[in-house]
Scaffold this motif. Structure first.
Motif, short mmCIF file in Angstrom:
data_model
loop_
_atom_site.label_atom_id
_atom_site.label_comp_id
_atom_site.label_asym_id
_atom_site.label_seq_id
_atom_site.Cartn_x
_atom_site.Cartn_y
_atom_site.Cartn_z
N ASP A 1 26.21 27.26 -100.11
CA ASP A 1 26.81 26.26 -100.99
C ASP A 1 27.68 25.32 -100.16
O ASP A 1 28.39 25.75 -99.25
CB ASP A 1 27.65 26.96 -102.06
CG ASP A 1 26.79 27.80 -102.98
OD1 ASP A 1 26.14 27.24 -103.86
OD2 ASP A 1 26.74 29.04 -102.77
N THR B 1 22.67 21.82 -102.26
CA THR B 1 24.01 22.35 -102.09
C THR B 1 24.98 21.34 -101.49
O THR B 1 26.15 21.65 -101.31
CB THR B 1 23.98 23.60 -101.19
OG1 THR B 1 23.36 23.25 -99.95
CG2 THR B 1 23.21 24.73 -101.84
N VAL C 1 16.59 29.02 -113.80
CA VAL C 1 17.01 27.74 -113.22
C VAL C 1 15.81 26.87 -112.84
O VAL C 1 15.95 25.92 -112.06
CB VAL C 1 17.93 27.94 -112.00
CG1 VAL C 1 19.23 28.59 -112.45
CG2 VAL C 1 17.25 28.77 -110.92
N GLU D 1 25.51 29.06 -110.77
CA GLU D 1 25.68 30.37 -110.16
C GLU D 1 27.08 30.94 -110.44
O GLU D 1 27.24 32.15 -110.64
CB GLU D 1 25.42 30.30 -108.66
CG GLU D 1 23.95 30.04 -108.35
CD GLU D 1 23.60 30.26 -106.91
OE1 GLU D 1 22.44 30.62 -106.65
OE2 GLU D 1 24.46 30.05 -106.03
N LYS E 1 15.99 22.93 -112.23
CA LYS E 1 17.36 22.51 -111.95
C LYS E 1 17.48 22.05 -110.49
O LYS E 1 16.69 22.43 -109.63
CB LYS E 1 18.35 23.65 -112.21
CG LYS E 1 18.30 24.20 -113.63
CD LYS E 1 18.73 23.17 -114.65
CE LYS E 1 18.80 23.76 -116.04
NZ LYS E 1 19.20 22.77 -117.08
N SER E 2 18.49 21.24 -110.22
CA SER E 2 18.69 20.75 -108.86
C SER E 2 19.09 21.90 -107.94
O SER E 2 20.02 22.65 -108.25
CB SER E 2 19.77 19.67 -108.84
OG SER E 2 20.09 19.32 -107.50
N ARG E 3 18.41 22.02 -106.80
CA ARG E 3 18.68 23.10 -105.86
C ARG E 3 19.65 22.69 -104.76
O ARG E 3 20.09 23.53 -103.97
CB ARG E 3 17.37 23.56 -105.19
CG ARG E 3 16.27 23.98 -106.15
CD ARG E 3 15.10 24.58 -105.40
NE ARG E 3 15.33 25.99 -105.07
CZ ARG E 3 15.63 26.44 -103.88
NH1 ARG E 3 15.76 25.61 -102.86
NH2 ARG E 3 15.83 27.72 -103.68
N PHE F 1 19.44 31.02 -107.04
CA PHE F 1 18.50 30.24 -106.23
C PHE F 1 18.19 31.04 -104.97
O PHE F 1 19.07 31.63 -104.35
CB PHE F 1 19.10 28.88 -105.87
CG PHE F 1 19.35 28.01 -107.07
CD1 PHE F 1 18.43 27.04 -107.44
CD2 PHE F 1 20.50 28.16 -107.83
CE1 PHE F 1 18.66 26.24 -108.56
CE2 PHE F 1 20.73 27.37 -108.95
CZ PHE F 1 19.81 26.40 -109.32
N ARG G 1 23.82 23.40 -108.99
CA ARG G 1 23.49 24.76 -108.53
C ARG G 1 24.74 25.63 -108.47
O ARG G 1 24.74 26.77 -108.95
CB ARG G 1 22.81 24.66 -107.16
CG ARG G 1 22.65 25.98 -106.43
CD ARG G 1 21.92 25.75 -105.13
NE ARG G 1 21.85 26.95 -104.31
CZ ARG G 1 20.88 27.21 -103.46
NH1 ARG G 1 19.90 26.35 -103.32
NH2 ARG G 1 20.89 28.31 -102.74
N ASP H 1 13.29 31.30 -106.83
CA ASP H 1 14.45 31.18 -107.72
C ASP H 1 14.32 32.07 -108.96
O ASP H 1 13.21 32.45 -109.36
CB ASP H 1 14.63 29.73 -108.19
CG ASP H 1 15.00 28.79 -107.07
OD1 ASP H 1 15.39 29.28 -105.98
OD2 ASP H 1 14.91 27.56 -107.26
#
Length: 494
Positions: A67, A123, A116, A95, A119-121, A103, A91, A112
């Protein structure tokens, strides 16, 4: 958190920090911070908030899948303050709500959690850039996120008021400071492993004034770019992606040693009809240094080039092999390219210096113009420390180096055994100072001691050592790219 991090992620100084906070008025342990330094050093840091839940953990996930956190140091009046905060990407928020990783592996949506899907992965963990009085954190697999330069609070995903229609945006856009333009792109712009490229010119108000869609000849990483007054250069790296490999559980990227160097070049306001794909002998194109046009109108492109897999050991070849860390050498290479020439074969190549490093920096006043001075963290293999069994300690770069391209001289500062540098920043002493005359500030890790410090050096006197050493009361896990923002552009911290 009910699940521990795997052992491969908890070794030494680079284990996850999972920390947000600030330290007011850092302790200067040696020397003094020059009073004229006024600015903000920001660094993008991959820092896993939750342990990945995958059957097979790829090393690229460990190194670059964390992240995104923004690490920031505000310098003013001889003092330095510190703040760090996670970027609240979609993301990260999902989480944190779930209190676990959702993810999977690096750029692998097939690994994943089903909750999700779509969804946008991203970071936002790779680099930061400043444009139109706004600070952005980015990772090239998604859109950039705007971050407040004072509080480090996340303001949201950035689309330039809807003008960016790509799913991705580069970690390394280039700025034409004289004209107030940001030149950027997104590769895999329609989804992972596609060959689509969305190309952008963004004005000084942060609005898109030009968008073009291109198709690369190969599905490959395009980590960096370069720009001149009239052209943009998109270098494809020999790191290729494949959708079927990804579907079958393989890694997103592999190293292809046989792939030629490929540079896509187009006019600044060009499109698919004007891009030309130039090819040269195989080589690992690393981070760009600078580009400009010579008196004959040819493009002069300076770049770091490795003689093997520059991303070893986190990316392997098709056989799953990678050379040992530190065994691949790099050089500062200059290409001269005639965009209007009849041939698409690259041939005019000159090695300017042997570097053995990465992450080059030049005087920002010389961007898009000819330059003389280059600053790079480098590795001197003869100075690697060993443990009691004779094994080299894990050091990425053990010195800071200055290359004078006019005289051919090189100046280094070596901080001692088992110390390793993170990405430094360079900035001029003043706006009217000679080219290259300024300061380098770098995070310096001491892994065997579990500590980190900031060092401030005069850029043209590196071998004299730091003019200031600043104690950091916590270890600083390895970040990626650092950026310096002049103090006139961002507020002083309260």
């Amino acid at each position: 958190m009910t699940r521990p991090f795997p052992a491969v992620m908890t070794q030494g100084i680079d284990e996850p920090s999972r920390f947000e906070g600030e330290v007011y008025d850092l302790e200067v342990t040696d020397g003094a911070i020059p009073a004229e330094i006024d600015g903000l050093l920001v660094q993008a840091v991959p820092d896993q908030a939750f342990p990945p839940e995958v059957d097979h953990l790829y090393l690229m996930t460990v190194a670059a899948g964390g992240d995104g956190a923004v690490r920031a140091f505000r310098f003013k009046d001889g003092h330095a303050d510190f703040r760090t905060r996670y970027v609240r990407t979609e993301r990260f928020v999902l989480e944190r709500q779930a209190r676990r990783s959702l993810f999977g592996n690096y750029r692998d949506p097939f690994s994943d959690d089903p909750s999700v899907a779509g969804k946008s992965r991203t970071t936002a963990n790779t680099a930061l850039f400043f444009h139109a009085d706004r600070l952005f954190a980015c990772k090239e697999d998604g859109l950039a996120y705007e971050v407040d330069p004072g509080t480090l609070e996340t303001r949201g995903a950035w689309t330039a008021e809807g003008g960016i229609t790509s799913k991705t945006f580069t970690a390394h856009p280039k700025t034409d400071r004289e004209r107030g333009k940001l030149i950027g792109f997104g590769y895999a712009a329609k989804g992972e492993t596609t060959r689509d490229i969305a190309y952008y010119v963004i004005d000084d108000a942060g609005k898109v004034e030009h968008e073009a869609w291109l198709e690369a000849p190969v599905g490959a990483m395009i980590h960096d770019c370069a720009a001149t007054e009239n052209y943009t250069i998109l270098p494809l790296m020999p790191i290729t992606s494949d959708l079927e490999r990804l579907r079958s559980g393989g890694p997103h990227f592999i190293y292809d040693p046989d792939m030629p160097q490929i540079f896509g070049i187009l006019p600044r306001y060009g499109d698919a009809d004007t891009v030309r794909w130039f090819r040269g002998p195989p080589g690992f194109t690393g981070h760009t240094v600078n580009a400009f046009e010579d008196e004959d109108g040819k493009i002069v492109f300076d770049v770091l080039e490795a003689d093997g897999n520059g991303f070893a050991p986190v990316i392997t070849d098709r056989a799953g092999q990678a050379p040992p860390p530190g065994s691949v050498s790099s050089a500062l290479v200059r290409w001269r390219i005639d965009y209007n020439g009849a041939s698409l074969t690259l041939s005019d190549r000159t090695v300017l210096a042997t570097v053995n490093g990465e992450g080059p920096h030049i005087d920002p006043r010389r961007e898009l113009r000819s330059h003389r001075h280059v600053f790079v963290p480098t590795l001197d293999r003869s100075k690697l420390a060993t443990d009691q069994n004779g094994r080299p300690q894990p050091v990425m770069f053990n010195q800071l180096s200055h290359f004078d391209l006019e005289t051919g001289a090189r100046d280094n500062w070596y901080p001692g055994p088992a110390a390793t540098f993170q990405d430094p920043v360079f900035f001029p002493r003043s706006q009217d100072a000679p080219e290259g005359d300024g300061f380098l500030i770098a995070l310096l890790n001491h892994p065997l001691e579990g500590r980190s410090e900031l060092v401030v050096l005069e850029s043209l006197r590196l071998s004299a050592g730091p003019v200031a050493r600043i104690k950091l009361p916590m270890r600083m896990r390895l970040g990626i790219h650092s950026t310096w923002i002049d103090g006139t552009q961002v507020p002083a911290w309260s």
